[in-house]
Design an enzyme around this catalytic site. Structure first.
Site, PDB file in Angstrom:
ATOM      1  CB  CYS A 263      -0.855   0.057   1.135  1.00 34.65           C
ATOM      2  SG  CYS A 263      -2.153  -1.324   0.966  1.00 34.65           S
ATOM      3  CE  LYS A 266      -1.911  -0.749  -4.045  1.00 30.53           C
ATOM      4  NZ  LYS A 266      -3.081   0.290  -3.762  1.00 30.53           N
TER       5      LYS A 266
HETATM    6  C1  UDX Z   1      -1.073   0.367   5.558  1.00 34.00           C
HETATM    7  C2  UDX Z   1      -2.255   1.293   6.307  1.00 34.00           C
HETATM    8  O1  UDX Z   1      -1.637   1.364   7.922  1.00 34.00           O
HETATM    9  C3  UDX Z   1      -3.421   0.664   6.188  1.00 34.00           C
HETATM   10  O2  UDX Z   1      -4.431   1.634   7.059  1.00 34.00           O
HETATM   11  C4  UDX Z   1      -3.934   0.778   4.786  1.00 34.00           C
HETATM   12  O3  UDX Z   1      -5.218   0.309   4.455  1.00 34.00           O
HETATM   13  C5  UDX Z   1      -2.933  -0.205   4.107  1.00 34.00           C
HETATM   14  O4  UDX Z   1      -1.423   0.169   4.274  1.00 34.00           O
HETATM   15  P1  UDX Z   1       0.021  -2.100   5.819  1.00 34.00           P
HETATM   16  O5  UDX Z   1       0.788  -1.704   4.655  1.00 34.00           O
HETATM   17  O6  UDX Z   1      -0.577  -3.610   6.061  1.00 34.00           O
HETATM   18  O7  UDX Z   1      -1.360  -0.858   6.076  1.00 34.00           O
HETATM   19  O8  UDX Z   1       1.050  -2.033   7.148  1.00 34.00           O
HETATM   20  P2  UDX Z   1       1.467  -0.996   8.200  1.00 34.00           P
HETATM   21  O9  UDX Z   1       1.422  -1.829   9.487  1.00 34.00           O
HETATM   22  O10 UDX Z   1       0.859   0.276   8.021  1.00 34.00           O
HETATM   23  O11 UDX Z   1       3.183  -0.786   7.819  1.00 34.00           O
HETATM   24  C6  UDX Z   1       3.421  -0.420   6.589  1.00 34.00           C
HETATM   25  C7  UDX Z   1       5.272  -0.094   6.630  1.00 34.00           C
HETATM   26  O12 UDX Z   1       5.382   0.747   7.656  1.00 34.00           O
HETATM   27  C8  UDX Z   1       5.599  -1.532   7.005  1.00 34.00           C
HETATM   28  O13 UDX Z   1       6.832  -1.882   6.149  1.00 34.00           O
HETATM   29  C9  UDX Z   1       6.161  -1.249   8.372  1.00 34.00           C
HETATM   30  O14 UDX Z   1       7.323  -2.017   8.759  1.00 34.00           O
HETATM   31  C10 UDX Z   1       6.437   0.189   8.439  1.00 34.00           C
HETATM   32  N1  UDX Z   1       6.224   0.798   9.527  1.00 34.00           N
HETATM   33  C11 UDX Z   1       5.135   0.975  10.187  1.00 34.00           C
HETATM   34  C12 UDX Z   1       7.353   1.398  10.151  1.00 34.00           C
HETATM   35  O15 UDX Z   1       8.565   1.326   9.649  1.00 34.00           O
HETATM   36  N2  UDX Z   1       7.310   2.240  11.431  1.00 34.00           N
HETATM   37  C13 UDX Z   1       5.976   2.107  12.036  1.00 34.00           C
HETATM   38  O16 UDX Z   1       6.143   2.731  12.980  1.00 34.00           O
HETATM   39  C14 UDX Z   1       5.238   1.663  11.302  1.00 34.00           C
END
Ligand code: UDX
Length: 441
Positions: A263, A266
């Site tokens: 997500c 992209k």
């Molecule tokens: C995200 C959004 O959170 C969600 O609301 C949306 O619908 C889809 O995209 P997701 O991609 O499943 O969800 O994962 P998320 O938990 O948001 O983490 C995304 C990325 O950010 C991961 O690679 C994670 O490791 C990274 N991340 C997240 C960090 O590096 N630090 C953080 O504090 C939080």
């Protein structure tokens, strides 16, 4: 209510199962007959905690079914959700909407009686207008309304995010459609979950703005982490210190190797393109996307430095391949950039991930896979933690030290306490927890 969910992927399968759990009758549709057969046999196409049980319970209760017959499912439905993929278009970063438009044409053929067509997939501003145009062109006689209802589901926490959302955003202009959407989400309505009823375009942009802001927040703390390393500060304490300000909030302030997933990468690119196309560039998001891409590669340099400047001929043990824990998803995982950069520098890679190794095989070559953290470390010159699975949070470092050629640990998720690893005489590197520079003369 009878609902057709078009697309049985990360979004459609979770959304369809949760809507069935709310008491609706949901027919989950996918063009991939093998996936549908697997689902009918109770086999999940994705790893999502709690999903298999949720699906089984609702199939048993005859509220959830799977089929490839889209037209038939649409005919019986009062609401049809489009939950197909909207990947980045090769080369230019725009969202590829071909699957959405294919679904719209197929849905048009089955419309029978007033039907609400809901775009659940993340789609650029104005896509709902195009979906409406395609359906009206295909079926001028049909009585329907197109609504935007973006998902805010995190992989690994998707069911909880659906059932206990911070808000439900619905872009709708039609009164009958608003009544149908209210009925669909009645259980959440009764639980007083905040509903944001707005225009379709506003709803579509809200989704992108949310993901771009979260990506910005992560990238901000990642850059602060780099500064912390230079000035001898601790990014985890900085994150706590700013996060306690309710205007900032403590979530998404964990410094790491950069964000991945299906997500953020992209959606930031799609928003950048939409903004450029409309003459209102989101320059902050452009920088966020560029900084994040560079960061993943920079993490490989951190490993090189930890290994004395070269990994040629060395074996590096990697724990964690997926873009985050509690998923099997490798899409845009930092591990891909980090591992391929280390291989380009002559390293051999041992790898272990609790769920991601099947998907990793398809995207990274020449990995040697192991099935536990310790065998992965045997005769390796360094250990690198890339994904913060719970399974890596209480490692036996005395045992690991006996297995490694050299006691080098690069902890890209700041799971461990530097002092603890120093006491165990590890050469410990992490993210944003710099050592205070020695006092001048
Ligand atoms: C995200 C959004 O959170 C969600 O609301 C949306 O619908 C889809 O995209 P997701 O991609 O499943 O969800 O994962 P998320 O938990 O948001 O983490 C995304 C990325 O950010 C991961 O690679 C994670 O490791 C990274 N991340 C997240 C960090 O590096 N630090 C953080 O504090 C939080």
């Amino acid at each position: 209510m009878h609902i057709a969910m078009v697309g049985a992927g990360y979004v459609g399968l979770v959304s369809g199962s949760c809507l069935a759990d709310f008491g609706h009758e949901v027919s989950c549709i996918d063009a991939d007959a093998a996936k549908i057969e697997a689902l009918k046999a109770g086999k999940m196409p994705i790893f999502e905690p709690g999903l298999a049980e949720l699906v089984a319970n609702n199939v048993r209760a005859r509220r959830l079914s799977f089929s490839t017959d889209l037209v038939g499912a649409v005919r019986d439905a009062q609401a049809v959700f489009i939950a197909v993929g909207t990947p980045s278009r090769r080369g230019d970063g725009h969202a590829d909407l071909s699957f959405v438009y294919q679904a719209a044409r197929a849905i048009a053929a089955g419309l029978d009686g007033f039907t609400v067509v809901v775009t659940k997939s993340t789609v650029p501003v104005g896509t709902g207008d195009e979906v409406e145009r395609i359906i009206r062109e295909t079926r001028p006689d049909a009585d329907f309304a197109v609504v935007s209802n973006p998902e805010f589901l995190r992989e690994g926490a998707a069911i909880d995010d659906f059932k206990r959302p911070d808000r439900i955003v619905i872009g709708v202009d039609d009164k009958r459609a608003k009544a149908v959407m209210t009925e669909i989400y009645r259980p959440l309505y009764l639980n007083k979950a905040p509903f944001v009823f707005t225009s379709r375009r506003t709803s579509e942009l809200t989704k992108y703005a949310a993901n771009a802001f979260l990506a910005t927040k992560i990238t901000f703390i990642n850059e602060i982490a780099d500064l912390c390393e230079q000035v001898g500060a601790d990014v985890q304490d900085v994150a706590r210190g700013i996060g306690l300000d309710k205007r900032i909030g403590s979530k998404f302030l964990h410094a790491g190797p950069g964000y991945g997933g299906s997500c953020f990468p992209k959606d930031t690119q799609a928003l950048i393109k939409t903004a450029q196309d409309h003459g209102a560039p989101v320059r902050i998001v452009e920088v966020v996307a560029a900084v994040n891409d560079q960061r993943k590669r920079a993490m490989a340099r951190k490993v090189l430095t930890a290994c004395g400047g070269s990994v040629r001929g060395k074996t590096i043990a990697v724990l964690g391949l997926t873009f985050k824990p509690n998923t099997d998803d490798m899409r845009e995982s930092p591990a891909i950039s980090i591992i391929t950069a280390l291989q380009d520098c002559g390293a051999r890679i041992n790898a272990y991930d609790p769920e991601g190794m099947d998907q990793a095989r398809q995207v990274i070559d020449d990995l040697t896979f192991f099935y536990d953290p310790y065998s992965c470390c045997e005769k390796a010159h360094a250990l690198v933690i890339i994904t913060e699975w719970d399974a890596f949070r209480a490692l036996d470092f005395d045992r690991i030290k006996s297995l490694l050629v050299t006691p080098i640990l690069v902890d890209l998720r700041n799971i461990y306490d530097p002092d603890e690893l120093d006491r165990k005489e590890f050469d410990y590197s992490c993210v944003g927890r710099g050592k205070v520079p020695p006092l001048g003369p």
